[in-house]
Scaffold this motif. Structure first.
Motif, PDB file in Angstrom:
ATOM      1  N   THR A  20       0.857  -1.182   0.000  1.00  0.00           N
ATOM      2  CA  THR A  20       0.000   0.000   0.000  1.00  0.00           C
ATOM      3  C   THR A  20       0.894   1.233   0.000  1.00  0.00           C
ATOM      4  OG1 THR A  20      -1.583  -1.245   1.316  1.00  0.00           O
ATOM      5  CG2 THR A  20      -1.882   1.149   1.230  1.00  0.00           C
ATOM      6  N   PRO A  21       0.632   2.224  -0.858  1.00  0.00           N
ATOM      7  CA  PRO A  21       1.475   3.425  -0.861  1.00  0.00           C
ATOM      8  C   PRO A  21       1.487   4.089   0.510  1.00  0.00           C
ATOM      9  CG  PRO A  21       0.006   3.408  -2.745  1.00  0.00           C
ATOM     10  CD  PRO A  21      -0.408   2.282  -1.864  1.00  0.00           C
ATOM     11  N   ALA A  22       2.656   4.567   0.896  1.00  0.00           N
ATOM     12  CA  ALA A  22       2.805   5.196   2.208  1.00  0.00           C
ATOM     13  C   ALA A  22       2.027   6.498   2.269  1.00  0.00           C
ATOM     14  CB  ALA A  22       4.280   5.454   2.491  1.00  0.00           C
ATOM     15  N   THR A  23       1.352   6.708   3.385  1.00  0.00           N
ATOM     16  CA  THR A  23       0.664   7.970   3.650  1.00  0.00           C
ATOM     17  C   THR A  23       1.168   8.505   4.974  1.00  0.00           C
ATOM     18  OG1 THR A  23      -1.153   6.805   4.717  1.00  0.00           O
ATOM     19  CG2 THR A  23      -1.420   7.323   2.388  1.00  0.00           C
ATOM     20  N   PRO A  24       1.143   9.807   5.176  1.00  0.00           N
ATOM     21  CA  PRO A  24       1.655  10.360   6.429  1.00  0.00           C
ATOM     22  C   PRO A  24       0.924   9.767   7.640  1.00  0.00           C
ATOM     23  CG  PRO A  24       1.255  12.096   4.828  1.00  0.00           C
ATOM     24  CD  PRO A  24       0.701  10.833   4.253  1.00  0.00           C
ATOM     25  N   GLY A  25       1.698   9.288   8.605  1.00  0.00           N
ATOM     26  CA  GLY A  25       1.136   8.792   9.851  1.00  0.00           C
ATOM     27  C   GLY A  25       0.780   7.321   9.854  1.00  0.00           C
ATOM     28  N   THR A  26       0.860   6.635   8.690  1.00  0.00           N
ATOM     29  CA  THR A  26       0.509   5.219   8.676  1.00  0.00           C
ATOM     30  C   THR A  26       1.656   4.324   8.248  1.00  0.00           C
ATOM     31  OG1 THR A  26      -0.343   5.334   6.439  1.00  0.00           O
ATOM     32  CG2 THR A  26      -1.930   5.663   8.223  1.00  0.00           C
ATOM     33  N   GLY A  27       2.856   4.813   8.140  1.00  0.00           N
ATOM     34  CA  GLY A  27       3.985   3.959   7.819  1.00  0.00           C
ATOM     35  C   GLY A  27       4.111   3.647   6.342  1.00  0.00           C
ATOM     36  N   THR A  28       4.689   2.468   6.054  1.00  0.00           N
ATOM     37  CA  THR A  28       5.079   2.135   4.699  1.00  0.00           C
ATOM     38  C   THR A  28       4.038   1.376   3.911  1.00  0.00           C
ATOM     39  OG1 THR A  28       6.072   0.117   5.474  1.00  0.00           O
ATOM     40  CG2 THR A  28       7.493   2.045   5.360  1.00  0.00           C
ATOM     41  N   GLY A  29       3.024   0.844   4.515  1.00  0.00           N
ATOM     42  CA  GLY A  29       1.998   0.137   3.782  1.00  0.00           C
ATOM     43  C   GLY A  29       2.182  -1.356   3.729  1.00  0.00           C
ATOM     44  N   ILE A  30       3.029  -1.915   4.588  1.00  0.00           N
ATOM     45  CA  ILE A  30       3.236  -3.360   4.644  1.00  0.00           C
ATOM     46  C   ILE A  30       2.930  -3.832   6.061  1.00  0.00           C
ATOM     47  CG2 ILE A  30       4.913  -5.227   4.473  1.00  0.00           C
ATOM     48  CD1 ILE A  30       6.450  -3.507   2.506  1.00  0.00           C
ATOM     49  N   ALA A  31       2.112  -4.863   6.165  1.00  0.00           N
ATOM     50  CA  ALA A  31       1.836  -5.481   7.452  1.00  0.00           C
ATOM     51  C   ALA A  31       2.547  -6.818   7.497  1.00  0.00           C
ATOM     52  CB  ALA A  31       0.334  -5.667   7.634  1.00  0.00           C
ATOM     53  N   ILE A  32       3.242  -7.085   8.606  1.00  0.00           N
ATOM     54  CA  ILE A  32       3.982  -8.338   8.760  1.00  0.00           C
ATOM     55  C   ILE A  32       3.444  -9.058   9.980  1.00  0.00           C
ATOM     56  CG2 ILE A  32       6.234  -9.388   9.119  1.00  0.00           C
ATOM     57  CD1 ILE A  32       7.467  -6.894   7.818  1.00  0.00           C
ATOM     58  N   ASP A  33       3.012 -10.293   9.806  1.00  0.00           N
ATOM     59  CA  ASP A  33       2.543 -11.117  10.916  1.00  0.00           C
ATOM     60  C   ASP A  33       3.757 -11.486  11.756  1.00  0.00           C
ATOM     61  OD1 ASP A  33       1.642 -13.139  12.631  1.00  0.00           O
ATOM     62  OD2 ASP A  33       0.146 -13.808  11.179  1.00  0.00           O
ATOM     63  N   THR A  34       3.763 -11.126  13.020  1.00  0.00           N
ATOM     64  CA  THR A  34       4.925 -11.349  13.879  1.00  0.00           C
ATOM     65  C   THR A  34       5.150 -12.827  14.178  1.00  0.00           C
ATOM     66  OG1 THR A  34       3.550 -10.958  15.816  1.00  0.00           O
ATOM     67  CG2 THR A  34       4.795  -9.086  14.971  1.00  0.00           C
ATOM     68  N   HIS A  35       4.124 -13.663  14.053  1.00  0.00           N
ATOM     69  CA  HIS A  35       4.273 -15.090  14.341  1.00  0.00           C
ATOM     70  C   HIS A  35       4.786 -15.865  13.130  1.00  0.00           C
ATOM     71  CE1 HIS A  35       2.450 -14.575  18.227  1.00  0.00           C
ATOM     72  NE2 HIS A  35       1.391 -13.997  17.670  1.00  0.00           N
ATOM     73  N   THR A  36       4.270 -15.578  11.954  1.00  0.00           N
ATOM     74  CA  THR A  36       4.625 -16.355  10.762  1.00  0.00           C
ATOM     75  C   THR A  36       5.567 -15.614   9.826  1.00  0.00           C
ATOM     76  OG1 THR A  36       2.737 -15.527   9.495  1.00  0.00           O
ATOM     77  CG2 THR A  36       2.390 -17.529  10.823  1.00  0.00           C
ATOM     78  N   GLY A  37       5.670 -14.310   9.948  1.00  0.00           N
ATOM     79  CA  GLY A  37       6.496 -13.520   9.048  1.00  0.00           C
ATOM     80  C   GLY A  37       5.837 -13.229   7.715  1.00  0.00           C
ATOM     81  N   ALA A  38       4.567 -13.629   7.538  1.00  0.00           N
ATOM     82  CA  ALA A  38       3.844 -13.386   6.281  1.00  0.00           C
ATOM     83  C   ALA A  38       3.584 -11.894   6.116  1.00  0.00           C
ATOM     84  CB  ALA A  38       2.529 -14.153   6.282  1.00  0.00           C
ATOM     85  N   THR A  39       3.702 -11.420   4.879  1.00  0.00           N
ATOM     86  CA  THR A  39       3.482 -10.007   4.588  1.00  0.00           C
ATOM     87  C   THR A  39       2.173  -9.833   3.846  1.00  0.00           C
ATOM     88  OG1 THR A  39       4.708 -10.190   2.512  1.00  0.00           O
ATOM     89  CG2 THR A  39       5.960  -9.519   4.465  1.00  0.00           C
ATOM     90  N   SER A  40       1.554  -8.682   4.042  1.00  0.00           N
ATOM     91  CA  SER A  40       0.315  -8.370   3.328  1.00  0.00           C
ATOM     92  C   SER A  40       0.154  -6.864   3.222  1.00  0.00           C
ATOM     93  CB  SER A  40      -0.902  -8.996   4.031  1.00  0.00           C
ATOM     94  OG  SER A  40      -1.036  -8.470   5.329  1.00  0.00           O
ATOM     95  N   CYS A  41      -0.667  -6.444   2.263  1.00  0.00           N
ATOM     96  CA  CYS A  41      -0.985  -5.023   2.105  1.00  0.00           C
ATOM     97  C   CYS A  41      -2.012  -4.638   3.187  1.00  0.00           C
ATOM     98  CB  CYS A  41      -1.534  -4.753   0.716  1.00  0.00           C
ATOM     99  SG  CYS A  41      -3.067  -5.630   0.346  1.00  0.00           S
ATOM    100  N   TYR A  42      -2.248  -3.356   3.367  1.00  0.00           N
ATOM    101  CA  TYR A  42      -3.176  -2.909   4.410  1.00  0.00           C
ATOM    102  C   TYR A  42      -4.609  -3.400   4.210  1.00  0.00           C
ATOM    103  CZ  TYR A  42       0.214   0.158   6.717  1.00  0.00           C
ATOM    104  OH  TYR A  42       1.266   0.644   7.413  1.00  0.00           O
ATOM    105  N   PRO A  43      -5.189  -3.351   2.997  1.00  0.00           N
ATOM    106  CA  PRO A  43      -6.555  -3.861   2.859  1.00  0.00           C
ATOM    107  C   PRO A  43      -6.669  -5.338   3.237  1.00  0.00           C
ATOM    108  CG  PRO A  43      -6.023  -2.480   0.992  1.00  0.00           C
ATOM    109  CD  PRO A  43      -4.761  -2.655   1.772  1.00  0.00           C
ATOM    110  N   CYS A  44      -5.711  -6.165   2.849  1.00  0.00           N
ATOM    111  CA  CYS A  44      -5.743  -7.590   3.217  1.00  0.00           C
ATOM    112  C   CYS A  44      -5.523  -7.760   4.719  1.00  0.00           C
ATOM    113  CB  CYS A  44      -4.696  -8.371   2.434  1.00  0.00           C
ATOM    114  SG  CYS A  44      -5.086  -8.539   0.680  1.00  0.00           S
ATOM    115  N   SER A  45      -4.633  -6.949   5.281  1.00  0.00           N
ATOM    116  CA  SER A  45      -4.391  -7.004   6.721  1.00  0.00           C
ATOM    117  C   SER A  45      -5.642  -6.620   7.504  1.00  0.00           C
ATOM    118  CB  SER A  45      -3.244  -6.052   7.080  1.00  0.00           C
ATOM    119  OG  SER A  45      -3.120  -5.933   8.476  1.00  0.00           O
ATOM    120  N   ASN A  46      -6.356  -5.595   7.032  1.00  0.00           N
ATOM    121  CA  ASN A  46      -7.592  -5.186   7.697  1.00  0.00           C
ATOM    122  C   ASN A  46      -8.626  -6.298   7.660  1.00  0.00           C
ATOM    123  OD1 ASN A  46      -6.521  -2.669   8.218  1.00  0.00           O
ATOM    124  ND2 ASN A  46      -7.435  -1.721   6.421  1.00  0.00           N
TER     125      ASN A  46
END
Length: 195
Positions: A20-46
């Motif tokens: 997800t493109p970075a927007t001010p105040g929300t970081g870089t746009g990548i969500a990382i699951d701390t248990h599995t290390g899987a990455t996802s975009c913000y809409p999928c993470s939501n």
């Protein structure tokens, strides 16, 4: 989920989308699951957070800055806060050490009808929610006001999942009106303390 810089992961994330493109105040746009290390975009993470909320009894979320919704860290909608709680001024409370803080009590309904409650320091902050075992049957309140939740303790579960809970009188009512069957919820018992 945590965020990371876009240089740390490939262009295509684990969910199959680009970051997800970075927007001010929300970081870089990548969500990382701390248990599995899987990455996802913000809409999928939501969407993953909304789905995880259906199975949880305790959940961490954020109160939106205007105090009308519970959100994920990137701002995805999880639940709608009750109208009466959106205008609360907060309540001054003392800590055991003598400090003072403003305490906000929030009640919310998720997208599947589940009821939640939690306490935090105000809008825009993290909140630890617990699922309420309250009757989800709407009742007419009269005087021109719309229907409200019953809020009595639920003792019976319907067939619709965690959000389909009824107090004894409404469990009988839905059986009489619609023929829906309910099952008794197990009573919470604490283990005896042994010395």
């Amino acid at each position: 989920m945590t965020t990371s810089s876009t240089a740390d992961v490939a262009d295509v994330l684990g969910c199959g989308h680009n970051a997800t493109p970075a927007t001010p105040g929300t970081g870089t746009g990548i969500a990382i699951d701390t248990h599995t290390g899987a990455t996802s975009c913000y809409p999928c993470s939501n969407e993953q957070e909304r789905e995880a909320m259906t199975r949880a009894n305790i959940f961490l979320a954020y109160v939106s800055t205007d105090g009308d919704a519970l959100t994920t860290w990137p701002g995805g909608h999880l639940a709608t806060i009750d109208l009466a709680d959106t205008r609360q001024p907060g309540r001054r409370t003392y800590t055991p050490s003598g400090g003072m803080w403003t305490r906000y009590l929030w009640h919310a309904t998720d997208t599947y009808g589940g009821r939640w409650a939690g306490v935090n320091g105000g809008p825009g902050l993290l909140i630890r929610l617990r699922r309420l075992r309250a009757c989800t049957r709407l009742t007419e309140s009269g005087n021109g006001r719309g229907p409200r939740y019953c809020h009595r303790r639920a003792t019976h579960a319907g067939q619709g999942g965690a959000a389909d809970l009824y107090c004894p009188s409404h469990a009988r009512q839905v059986f009489d009106l619609y023929g829906w069957t309910t099952t008794a919820l197990p009573l919470r018992t604490s283990a005896p303390i042994t010395a």
